[in-house]
Scaffold this motif. Sequence first.
Motif, PDB file in Angstrom:
ATOM      1  N   SER A   1      56.961 -26.019  42.294  1.00 60.70           N
ATOM      2  CA  SER A   1      56.791 -24.964  42.844  1.00 60.70           C
ATOM      3  C   SER A   1      55.719 -24.071  42.181  1.00 60.70           C
ATOM      4  O   SER A   1      56.019 -23.766  41.197  1.00 60.70           O
ATOM      5  CB  SER A   1      57.969 -24.103  43.152  1.00 60.70           C
ATOM      6  OG  SER A   1      58.812 -24.575  44.146  1.00 60.70           O
ATOM      7  N   LEU A   2      54.464 -23.954  42.891  1.00 58.94           N
ATOM      8  CA  LEU A   2      53.487 -23.258  42.452  1.00 58.94           C
ATOM      9  C   LEU A   2      53.174 -21.920  42.815  1.00 58.94           C
ATOM     10  O   LEU A   2      53.297 -21.594  44.027  1.00 58.94           O
ATOM     11  CB  LEU A   2      51.878 -23.994  42.538  1.00 58.94           C
ATOM     12  CG  LEU A   2      51.969 -25.595  42.300  1.00 58.94           C
ATOM     13  CD1 LEU A   2      50.811 -26.291  42.874  1.00 58.94           C
ATOM     14  CD2 LEU A   2      52.259 -25.660  40.658  1.00 58.94           C
ATOM     15  N   PRO A   3      53.003 -21.021  41.983  1.00 53.78           N
ATOM     16  CA  PRO A   3      52.880 -19.643  42.374  1.00 53.78           C
ATOM     17  C   PRO A   3      51.347 -19.570  43.333  1.00 53.78           C
ATOM     18  O   PRO A   3      50.467 -19.911  42.995  1.00 53.78           O
ATOM     19  CB  PRO A   3      52.492 -18.550  41.008  1.00 53.78           C
ATOM     20  CG  PRO A   3      52.461 -19.687  40.237  1.00 53.78           C
ATOM     21  CD  PRO A   3      52.660 -20.910  40.644  1.00 53.78           C
ATOM     22  N   GLN A   4      51.533 -18.555  44.350  1.00 53.07           N
ATOM     23  CA  GLN A   4      50.406 -18.372  45.350  1.00 53.07           C
ATOM     24  C   GLN A   4      50.364 -16.833  45.358  1.00 53.07           C
ATOM     25  O   GLN A   4      51.252 -16.335  45.906  1.00 53.07           O
ATOM     26  CB  GLN A   4      50.727 -19.186  46.603  1.00 53.07           C
ATOM     27  CG  GLN A   4      49.721 -19.136  47.538  1.00 53.07           C
ATOM     28  CD  GLN A   4      49.889 -20.176  48.613  1.00 53.07           C
ATOM     29  OE1 GLN A   4      51.020 -20.413  49.108  1.00 53.07           O
ATOM     30  NE2 GLN A   4      49.150 -20.816  49.325  1.00 53.07           N
ATOM     31  N   ALA A   5      49.233 -16.285  45.458  1.00 53.82           N
ATOM     32  CA  ALA A   5      48.935 -14.969  45.371  1.00 53.82           C
ATOM     33  C   ALA A   5      48.789 -14.684  46.951  1.00 53.82           C
ATOM     34  O   ALA A   5      48.401 -15.324  47.846  1.00 53.82           O
ATOM     35  CB  ALA A   5      47.672 -14.458  44.824  1.00 53.82           C
ATOM     36  N   PRO A   6      49.319 -13.217  47.244  1.00 54.00           N
ATOM     37  CA  PRO A   6      49.141 -13.026  48.758  1.00 54.00           C
ATOM     38  C   PRO A   6      47.628 -12.513  49.082  1.00 54.00           C
ATOM     39  O   PRO A   6      46.874 -12.771  48.054  1.00 54.00           O
ATOM     40  CB  PRO A   6      50.125 -11.840  48.912  1.00 54.00           C
ATOM     41  CG  PRO A   6      50.032 -11.162  47.307  1.00 54.00           C
ATOM     42  CD  PRO A   6      50.013 -12.232  46.436  1.00 54.00           C
ATOM     43  N   GLU A   7      47.375 -12.567  50.284  1.00 52.90           N
ATOM     44  CA  GLU A   7      46.144 -12.018  50.603  1.00 52.90           C
ATOM     45  C   GLU A   7      45.730 -10.722  50.196  1.00 52.90           C
ATOM     46  O   GLU A   7      46.660  -9.810  49.976  1.00 52.90           O
ATOM     47  CB  GLU A   7      45.885 -12.076  52.499  1.00 52.90           C
ATOM     48  CG  GLU A   7      46.119 -13.247  52.880  1.00 52.90           C
ATOM     49  CD  GLU A   7      45.816 -12.990  54.577  1.00 52.90           C
ATOM     50  OE1 GLU A   7      45.300 -12.160  55.034  1.00 52.90           O
ATOM     51  OE2 GLU A   7      46.547 -13.834  55.069  1.00 52.90           O
TER      52      GLU A   7
END
Length: 83
Positions: free
Chosen positions: A12-18
């Motif tokens: 699971s890779l962290p993904q920043a929100p818009e």
Amino acid sequence: MILTTATAGAQSLPQAPEFLKKGDKVVIMSPASTPVKAKVDGAAQTLRDWGFKVEESKMTLNRHHMYAGHPDARTEEFLKYLR
């Protein structure tokens, strides 16, 4: 900032929100000590000037000892805005 996760294979890779944009809602809250009302008002006005819709949480200016409300109430409110 709250990070979401995206799955890549078994990881699971962290993904920043818009990024926020004009017209987005921003909530001012105090998860710890009670802030000075003038600072809250100033911050809210600055956010409005930048084009955001500003909401002040119910607990922001509450007082329970040195905190902005009872810990259970602050936790409940914080979780409400995360959803």
